[in-house]
Design a protein around this motif. Structure first.
Motif, PDB file in Angstrom:
ATOM      1  N   LEU A  92       0.857  -1.186   0.000  1.00 40.50           N
ATOM      2  CA  LEU A  92       0.000   0.000   0.000  1.00 40.50           C
ATOM      3  C   LEU A  92       0.890   1.232   0.000  1.00 40.50           C
ATOM      4  O   LEU A  92       1.809   1.351   0.823  1.00 40.50           O
ATOM      5  CB  LEU A  92      -0.909   0.013   1.231  1.00 40.50           C
ATOM      6  N   ILE A  93       0.605   2.165  -0.904  1.00 40.13           N
ATOM      7  CA  ILE A  93       1.431   3.359  -1.083  1.00 40.13           C
ATOM      8  C   ILE A  93       0.593   4.614  -0.891  1.00 40.13           C
ATOM      9  O   ILE A  93      -0.511   4.717  -1.446  1.00 40.13           O
ATOM     10  CB  ILE A  93       2.047   3.391  -2.493  1.00 40.13           C
ATOM     11  N   GLY A 133      -0.920   4.122 -14.030  1.00 39.32           N
ATOM     12  CA  GLY A 133       0.155   5.094 -14.173  1.00 39.32           C
ATOM     13  C   GLY A 133       1.321   4.743 -13.280  1.00 39.32           C
ATOM     14  O   GLY A 133       1.316   3.721 -12.579  1.00 39.32           O
ATOM     15  N   ASP A 134       2.343   5.568 -13.311  1.00 39.44           N
ATOM     16  CA  ASP A 134       3.550   5.357 -12.516  1.00 39.44           C
ATOM     17  C   ASP A 134       3.446   6.179 -11.238  1.00 39.44           C
ATOM     18  O   ASP A 134       3.400   7.415 -11.289  1.00 39.44           O
ATOM     19  CB  ASP A 134       4.784   5.767 -13.318  1.00 39.44           C
ATOM     20  N   VAL A 135       3.427   5.505 -10.089  1.00 41.50           N
ATOM     21  CA  VAL A 135       3.148   6.162  -8.815  1.00 41.50           C
ATOM     22  C   VAL A 135       4.397   6.169  -7.930  1.00 41.50           C
ATOM     23  O   VAL A 135       4.985   5.117  -7.658  1.00 41.50           O
ATOM     24  CB  VAL A 135       2.001   5.470  -8.069  1.00 41.50           C
ATOM     25  N   ALA A 136       4.769   7.355  -7.467  1.00 44.89           N
ATOM     26  CA  ALA A 136       5.838   7.505  -6.479  1.00 44.89           C
ATOM     27  C   ALA A 136       5.211   7.888  -5.150  1.00 44.89           C
ATOM     28  O   ALA A 136       4.284   8.698  -5.108  1.00 44.89           O
ATOM     29  CB  ALA A 136       6.831   8.579  -6.919  1.00 44.89           C
ATOM     30  N   GLY A 137       5.696   7.291  -4.078  1.00 40.35           N
ATOM     31  CA  GLY A 137       5.128   7.603  -2.774  1.00 40.35           C
ATOM     32  C   GLY A 137       5.811   6.839  -1.662  1.00 40.35           C
ATOM     33  O   GLY A 137       6.911   6.290  -1.833  1.00 40.35           O
ATOM     34  N   THR A 138       5.133   6.780  -0.517  1.00 37.07           N
ATOM     35  CA  THR A 138       5.689   6.167   0.683  1.00 37.07           C
ATOM     36  C   THR A 138       4.902   4.919   1.053  1.00 37.07           C
ATOM     37  O   THR A 138       3.672   4.923   1.020  1.00 37.07           O
ATOM     38  CB  THR A 138       5.635   7.164   1.857  1.00 37.07           C
ATOM     39  N   VAL A 139       5.617   3.871   1.402  1.00 38.25           N
ATOM     40  CA  VAL A 139       4.984   2.612   1.793  1.00 38.25           C
ATOM     41  C   VAL A 139       4.258   2.791   3.125  1.00 38.25           C
ATOM     42  O   VAL A 139       4.860   3.222   4.111  1.00 38.25           O
ATOM     43  CB  VAL A 139       6.023   1.485   1.924  1.00 38.25           C
ATOM     44  N   GLU A 166       9.362   3.444   3.569  1.00 40.99           N
ATOM     45  CA  GLU A 166      10.301   3.530   2.449  1.00 40.99           C
ATOM     46  C   GLU A 166       9.651   4.250   1.269  1.00 40.99           C
ATOM     47  O   GLU A 166       8.464   4.075   0.997  1.00 40.99           O
ATOM     48  CB  GLU A 166      10.713   2.117   2.035  1.00 40.99           C
ATOM     49  N   ARG A 167      10.435   5.056   0.563  1.00 43.39           N
ATOM     50  CA  ARG A 167       9.939   5.732  -0.634  1.00 43.39           C
ATOM     51  C   ARG A 167      10.218   4.856  -1.851  1.00 43.39           C
ATOM     52  O   ARG A 167      11.340   4.373  -2.051  1.00 43.39           O
ATOM     53  CB  ARG A 167      10.599   7.095  -0.832  1.00 43.39           C
ATOM     54  N   ILE A 168       9.180   4.648  -2.644  1.00 52.50           N
ATOM     55  CA  ILE A 168       9.297   3.778  -3.811  1.00 52.50           C
ATOM     56  C   ILE A 168       8.546   4.401  -4.988  1.00 52.50           C
ATOM     57  O   ILE A 168       7.771   5.350  -4.826  1.00 52.50           O
ATOM     58  CB  ILE A 168       8.737   2.371  -3.546  1.00 52.50           C
ATOM     59  N   VAL A 169       8.759   3.831  -6.158  1.00 53.05           N
ATOM     60  CA  VAL A 169       7.982   4.184  -7.338  1.00 53.05           C
ATOM     61  C   VAL A 169       7.681   2.893  -8.077  1.00 53.05           C
ATOM     62  O   VAL A 169       8.515   1.977  -8.118  1.00 53.05           O
ATOM     63  CB  VAL A 169       8.736   5.194  -8.232  1.00 53.05           C
TER      64      VAL A 169
END
Length: 325
Positions: A31-32, A64-70, A84-87
């Motif tokens: 989940l982001i 789409g391409d999502v950047a965010g925090t777990v 953790e920050r992921i994309v």
């Protein structure tokens, strides 16, 4: 939370922002909390009802391409941690405050990386990288022709090709502003593909022999002419059709030992995990060293998803269009 959906195919105005419950991650998912969402042209086509970019069933919820925090981990996820920050590429329901995604496809990003720029990593950068390296088999010193070079994938392909040692990069685009843009990014030759003689200009730039590697994503007459512009023993990589027009290719056009390779990032993700992992490390090094610069054309609030799709349809962007929740 908010999510963007549509219940009919048509103009960008069919997109609507709705309230929905926060999703929960299943086994192997994460989940982001979204920081930025990269808009792809494939989703514009799906919204229009064109299945070239993937499924186009209704109701639709663009990916789409999502950047965010777990925020939470599903059962069995061990490669990520909360906070953790992921994309990651999200196939459906990406235009939202929270998304769930396949944890195996997530790319960890440093805290210093801008979230909007990070959205170019999963689909655009990996597509450009592997289209050149895996499908195109680019070798140092070879000539590369990149059609639609000012878009989300194209502008990265120009830079990645140079970083891989291409001898000459020829970039095509449809306006003076776009040509200036890709020239600033390192293209050696720029050609306006709306010119009646654009193919002759490309041929002249290659001393008549054509390009060793061609990246083609427009379709229609551009595809047909790009096959003709592929050099002997050259490789044309077909990775999309922005025009929605797929012209048949006469096999006789390939008689000079030319090859046409289809490319789909999902095929790489499912079948070549080692190549994907190596490519991600290489891309992060290219970006970190400044050899490749992801460009964000505009950052729009999530509620302006309609405007984002209008920009994409108008072919007005230089680089990536990003939604920010």
């Amino acid at each position: 939370m908010r999510i963007v959906r549509h219940y009919e195919h048509g103009a960008p105005s069919v997109l609507r922002v709705e309230e929905a419950e926060k999703p929960q991650p299943g086994p192997g998912e994460v989940l982001i909390r979204s920081e930025a969402i990269g808009v792809t042209f494939a989703e514009v086509q799906r919204r229009q009802g064109i299945p070239i970019g993937g499924h186009a069933e209704l109701p639709g919820a663009p990916g789409g391409d999502v950047a965010g925090t777990v925020e939470a981990l599903g059962e069995g996820v061990t490669n990520l941690r909360v906070g953790e920050r992921i994309v990651v590429d999200v196939d459906r329901g990406a235009y939202a405050d929270h998304v769930v995604a396949d944890a195996a496809w997530a790319i960890s990003i440093p805290d210093t990386m801008d979230a909007a720029e990070a959205t170019l990593l999963p689909s655009p950068a990996q597509t450009a990288y592997h289209a050149l390296k895996e499908a195109g088999q680019l070798k140092p010193g070879e000539t590369v022709l990149i059609d639609a070079a000012s878009g989300g994938v194209g502008h990265l392909a120009v830079q990645i090709a140079k970083a891989m040692g291409a001898g000459k990069v020829i970039a095509t685009a449809s306006t003076r502003a776009k040509l200036d843009f890709v020239r600033d990014l390192g293209a050696d030759v720029t050609v306006n593909y709306t010119d009646a003689d654009w193919d002759e200009q490309v041929k002249a730039a290659t001393d008549g022999r054509g390009a060793d590697v061609v990246l083609e994503t427009v379709g229609g007459d551009i595809l047909t002419k790009s096959v003709a512009l592929t050099a002997q023993f050259g490789r044309l990589v077909f990775y999309g059709s922005a025009s929605g027009d797929i012209q048949p290719v006469n096999p006789l056009m390939l008689s000079r030992m030319k090859t046409i390779a289809g490319f789909a990032l999902y095929a790489m993700l499912y079948n070549k995990p080692e190549a994907i992992a190596a490519g991600r490390r290489d891309l992060l090094d290219m970006i970190g060293s400044g050899k490749v610069r992801p460009v964000v054309h505009e950052r729009l609030p999530l509620v302006d998803a309609v405007k984002a799709h209008e920009l994409m349809e108008a072919r007005a962007q230089l680089g990536k269009v990003v939604l920010v929740p």
